[in-house]
Design a protein around this motif. Structure first.
Motif, PDB file in Angstrom:
ATOM      1  N   ASP A 292       0.822  -1.214   0.000  1.00 13.02           N
ATOM      2  CA  ASP A 292       0.000   0.000   0.000  1.00 13.02           C
ATOM      3  C   ASP A 292       0.855   1.264   0.000  1.00 13.02           C
ATOM      4  N   VAL A 293       2.038   1.203   0.617  1.00 10.33           N
ATOM      5  CA  VAL A 293       2.955   2.345   0.564  1.00 10.33           C
ATOM      6  C   VAL A 293       3.455   2.494  -0.872  1.00 10.33           C
TER       7      VAL A 293
ATOM      8  N   PRO B 189       6.248  -9.898  -3.711  1.00  7.59           N
ATOM      9  CA  PRO B 189       4.854  -9.429  -3.554  1.00  7.59           C
ATOM     10  C   PRO B 189       4.152  -9.968  -2.302  1.00  7.59           C
ATOM     11  N   HIS B 190       4.446 -11.212  -1.939  1.00  9.77           N
ATOM     12  CA  HIS B 190       3.754 -11.810  -0.787  1.00  9.77           C
ATOM     13  C   HIS B 190       4.228 -11.190   0.524  1.00  9.77           C
ATOM     14  N   VAL B 191       5.512 -10.878   0.584  1.00 12.47           N
ATOM     15  CA  VAL B 191       6.046 -10.170   1.758  1.00 12.47           C
ATOM     16  C   VAL B 191       5.418  -8.780   1.829  1.00 12.47           C
ATOM     17  N   ARG B 192       5.295  -8.140   0.662  1.00 14.52           N
ATOM     18  CA  ARG B 192       4.724  -6.784   0.641  1.00 14.52           C
ATOM     19  C   ARG B 192       3.231  -6.780   0.961  1.00 14.52           C
ATOM     20  N   HIS B 193       2.565  -7.915   0.824  1.00 10.76           N
ATOM     21  CA  HIS B 193       1.146  -7.998   1.180  1.00 10.76           C
ATOM     22  C   HIS B 193       0.900  -8.167   2.672  1.00 10.76           C
ATOM     23  N   LYS B 194       1.961  -8.459   3.454  1.00 11.41           N
ATOM     24  CA  LYS B 194       1.770  -8.642   4.892  1.00 11.41           C
ATOM     25  C   LYS B 194       2.669  -7.744   5.733  1.00 11.41           C
ATOM     26  N   GLY B 195       3.910  -7.596   5.319  1.00  9.80           N
ATOM     27  CA  GLY B 195       4.876  -6.824   6.109  1.00  9.80           C
ATOM     28  C   GLY B 195       4.474  -5.366   6.214  1.00  9.80           C
ATOM     29  N   THR B 196       4.724  -4.756   7.366  1.00  8.29           N
ATOM     30  CA  THR B 196       4.291  -3.377   7.618  1.00  8.29           C
ATOM     31  C   THR B 196       5.474  -2.461   7.926  1.00  8.29           C
ATOM     32  N   ILE B 197       5.243  -1.174   7.761  1.00  7.69           N
ATOM     33  CA  ILE B 197       6.296  -0.199   8.055  1.00  7.69           C
ATOM     34  C   ILE B 197       6.594  -0.187   9.559  1.00  7.69           C
ATOM     35  N   GLY B 198       5.542  -0.339  10.386  1.00  6.62           N
ATOM     36  CA  GLY B 198       5.752  -0.335  11.836  1.00  6.62           C
ATOM     37  C   GLY B 198       6.627  -1.507  12.257  1.00  6.62           C
ATOM     38  N   GLY B 199       6.323  -2.695  11.719  1.00 11.36           N
ATOM     39  CA  GLY B 199       7.109  -3.879  12.040  1.00 11.36           C
ATOM     40  C   GLY B 199       8.535  -3.742  11.575  1.00 11.36           C
ATOM     41  N   SER B 200       8.715  -3.147  10.418  1.00 11.44           N
ATOM     42  CA  SER B 200      10.059  -3.019   9.862  1.00 11.44           C
ATOM     43  C   SER B 200      10.931  -2.071  10.688  1.00 11.44           C
ATOM     44  N   VAL B 201      10.390  -0.916  11.066  1.00  9.84           N
ATOM     45  CA  VAL B 201      11.229   0.003  11.851  1.00  9.84           C
ATOM     46  C   VAL B 201      11.443  -0.525  13.266  1.00  9.84           C
ATOM     47  N   ALA B 202      10.432  -1.198  13.837  1.00  9.38           N
ATOM     48  CA  ALA B 202      10.585  -1.735  15.197  1.00  9.38           C
ATOM     49  C   ALA B 202      11.630  -2.849  15.212  1.00  9.38           C
ATOM     50  N   ASN B 203      11.715  -3.586  14.125  1.00 13.89           N
ATOM     51  CA  ASN B 203      12.651  -4.710  14.051  1.00 13.89           C
ATOM     52  C   ASN B 203      14.082  -4.218  13.813  1.00 13.89           C
ATOM     53  N   ASN B 204      14.231  -3.131  13.036  1.00 15.59           N
ATOM     54  CA  ASN B 204      15.537  -2.555  12.708  1.00 15.59           C
ATOM     55  C   ASN B 204      16.568  -3.603  12.298  1.00 15.59           C
TER      56      ASN B 204
ATOM     57  N   TYR C  43      13.566   0.275   5.047  1.00 16.03           N
ATOM     58  CA  TYR C  43      12.939   1.480   5.632  1.00 16.03           C
ATOM     59  C   TYR C  43      13.850   2.305   6.552  1.00 16.03           C
ATOM     60  N   PRO C  44      14.654   1.662   7.416  1.00 17.69           N
ATOM     61  CA  PRO C  44      15.470   2.491   8.317  1.00 17.69           C
ATOM     62  C   PRO C  44      16.326   3.525   7.573  1.00 17.69           C
TER      63      PRO C  44
ATOM     64  N   LEU D 123      11.135   2.588  -2.781  1.00 20.49           N
ATOM     65  CA  LEU D 123      11.782   1.721  -1.781  1.00 20.49           C
ATOM     66  C   LEU D 123      10.815   0.635  -1.319  1.00 20.49           C
ATOM     67  N   ALA D 124       9.591   1.038  -0.989  1.00 21.27           N
ATOM     68  CA  ALA D 124       8.613   0.065  -0.474  1.00 21.27           C
ATOM     69  C   ALA D 124       8.306  -0.998  -1.514  1.00 21.27           C
ATOM     70  N   GLY D 125       8.288  -0.613  -2.793  1.00 21.62           N
ATOM     71  CA  GLY D 125       7.996  -1.552  -3.877  1.00 21.62           C
ATOM     72  C   GLY D 125       9.125  -2.546  -4.120  1.00 21.62           C
ATOM     73  N   GLY D 126      10.281  -2.287  -3.516  1.00 29.44           N
ATOM     74  CA  GLY D 126      11.423  -3.185  -3.701  1.00 29.44           C
ATOM     75  C   GLY D 126      11.704  -4.046  -2.484  1.00 29.44           C
TER      76      GLY D 126
END
Ligand SMILES: Cc1cc2nc3c(=O)[nH]c(=O)nc-3n(C[C@H](O)[C@H](O)[C@H](O)COP(=O)(O)OP(=O)(O)OC[C@H]3O[C@@H](n4cnc5c(N)ncnc54)[C@H](O)[C@@H]3O)c2cc1C
Ligand code: FES
Ligand code: FES
Lengths: 154, 264
Positions: free
Chosen positions: B76-77, B100-115, B121-122, B93-96
């Motif tokens: 969605d980003v 596609p399946h990772v992009r259908h579930k993974g979130t920006i919040g999860g990505s920055v929290a995981n670092n 994203y970081p 960046l988000a499109g890369g």
């Protein structure tokens, strides 16, 4: 164990799951829908791709309990009235498979990518969109040809 | 994978409360990092607190900044028409990210929290000078990312949104690991609204980091040629079966130039 309900291939189903039950385990072990495969334990191969509420996802990396009340489509849900889905037909026609292990995931991904990118697809788009689906047999050439042809017929 | 209690609260406050009560709880957004980790036996939380019940998804473009809700999936980003106009480099960046399946579930919040030191994203957060909104406070990206897989987040704190100032232009270039699709080296370059330039590198070190020499050179003249002869020292960079530290050091300059060329 909590009981969950969901709609799988248009039919309401219910079953008991643990928190840790993966969607792919629910589909294969509880519902006997063994068309969805497990090809890795690192979330990378895409053999397990199904559609949840219209989006292609890896069912090996999805909790069944989190899909409660969702609509799920698996490879078994594509053929209608004994007739193969155009994408399935295209894989058969273009020899888009050898051992067939990756094929259910490939086809579920292909149907999803056509929905998002339209019916007219170039090779580059198809290859980029299939980055999450690994095939150990074909070398991808015929898979790409199949997706292109299947897309045009969808 | 060990079993756990599963909870899906509908409110941020309830999620924080559930975490306080849990013996060894974990928040889950897309689960695209957490579940693989648990399947490998590297984490076995007593409770999973699924944040998808918060339904906090969406991209909002304001006059000076773009706010992305933490639960927004990468697809969605990447697909946001408004974002493509306001910060095209971030949508790209988000499109890369992954497939596609990772992009259908993974979130920006999860990505920055995981670092993850190889996450995409970081780098955008650091280069654009983003602000991370949490259940408790607002934190500048410079303060938020604190090292390998570590952030300034407290145990019960939840990322709720990420706010990106709209830059003059920016670009991202990534050399993906062909197997994992994560960045072997990724460089995000941004010329901010006040004309200053920030360069952030991911995939190469223990965590995302800025390159002051490149920033100074690009502030004088925003062109790829400004980076001729500027290289990051390989001493503290990652070395593994995919790339040596020296190779990564070389890639940083190459990717930084590509990011400048791609900047819009
Ligand atoms: C095959 C594959 C390829 C990938 N490729 C890439 C890539 O190229 N680039 C890239 O950047 N990433 C990549 N990823 C990772 C992906 O982007 C993840 O989605 C992301 O890193 C984590 O997001 P999530 O929503 O899935 O978080 P989760 O897995 O649910 O959570 C990750 C961690 O963050 C915590 N957390 C989650 N949400 C919050 C919150 N709101 N507040 C506080 N803590 C929270 C969790 O407790 C957990 O510790 C890949 C993953 C896979 C499986
Ligand atoms: S089995 Fe799901 S990605 Fe390999
Ligand atoms: S046909 Fe054998 S893995 Fe693809």
């Amino acid at each position: 164990m909590p009981a969950i309900t969901m709609k799988v291939n248009g039919q309401a189903v219910c079953g008991d799951v643990e928190g840790r039950t993966l969607l792919v385990e629910f589909l294969r072990d509880k519902l006997g829908l063994t068309g969805t495969h497990v090809g890795c334990d690192t979330s990378q191969c895409g053999a397990c791709v199904v559609h949840v509420d219209g989006k292609a996802v890896k069912s090996c990396t999805t909790l069944a309990i989190a899909c409660a009340d969702s609509e799920v489509t698996t490879i078994e849900g594509l053929a209608k009235n004994g007739k193969l889905h155009p994408m399935q037909e295209a894989f058969r026609e273009h020899h888009g498979l050898q051992c067939g292990f990756c094929t259910p995931g490939m086809i579920m991904s292909a149907v999803d990518l056509v929905k998002r990118n339209g019916k007219k697809l170039d090779d580059e788009t198809i290859r980029h969109e299939l980055e999450g689906n690994i095939c150990r047999c074909t070398g991808y050439q015929n898979i790409v040809a199949a997706v292109k042809a299947g897309a045009a017929n969808m | 994978m060990e079993n756990f209690n599963y909870i899906r609260p509908a409110k941020v406050a309830d999620a924080a409360k559930a975490m306080k009560k849990a013996k060894d709880g974990k928040f889950m957004s897309g689960g695209m990092t957490l579940l693989p980790t648990m399947k490998q036996g590297l984490a076995s939380p007593s409770d999973i607190i699924d944040l998808s019940g918060l339904k906090n998804s969406g991209v909002k473009v304001g006059s000076k900044s773009v706010t992305i809700q933490a639960g927004t999936i990468h697809a969605d980003v990447a697909g946001s028409k408004d974002l493509k106009k306001a910060i095209p480099g971030l949508a790209k960046l988000a499109g890369g990210i992954g497939d596609p399946h990772v992009r259908h579930k993974g979130t920006i919040g999860g990505s920055v929290a995981n670092n993850d030191p190889a996450a995409d994203y970081p780098s955008a957060c650091l280069a654009l000078g983003a602000t991370i909104h949490t259940s408790d406070r607002k934190l500048a990206a410079d303060k938020f990312f604190t090292g390998m897989f570590s952030t300034a987040l407290k145990d019960t704190e939840i990322v709720t949104a990420v706010e990106f100032p709209i830059p003059k232009k920016c670009g991202y270039a990534k050399f993906p690991n062909p197997a994992s699709l994560y960045a072997m080296v990724g460089v995000f370059v941004a010329q901010l609204a006040d004309g200053s330039v920030r360069v952030a590198v991911t995939g190469a070190g223990a965590g995302v980091f800025r390159v002051p020499e490149m920033e100074a050179a690009l502030s004088k003249k925003f062109a790829a040629s400004s980076l001729d002869g500027i290289a990051v020292k390989s001493k503290n960079l990652n070395s593994d079966m995919h790339a040596s530290a020296e190779y990564r050091a070389h890639l940083i300059t190459v990717m930084a130039k590509r990011a400048v060329d791609a900047a819009k």
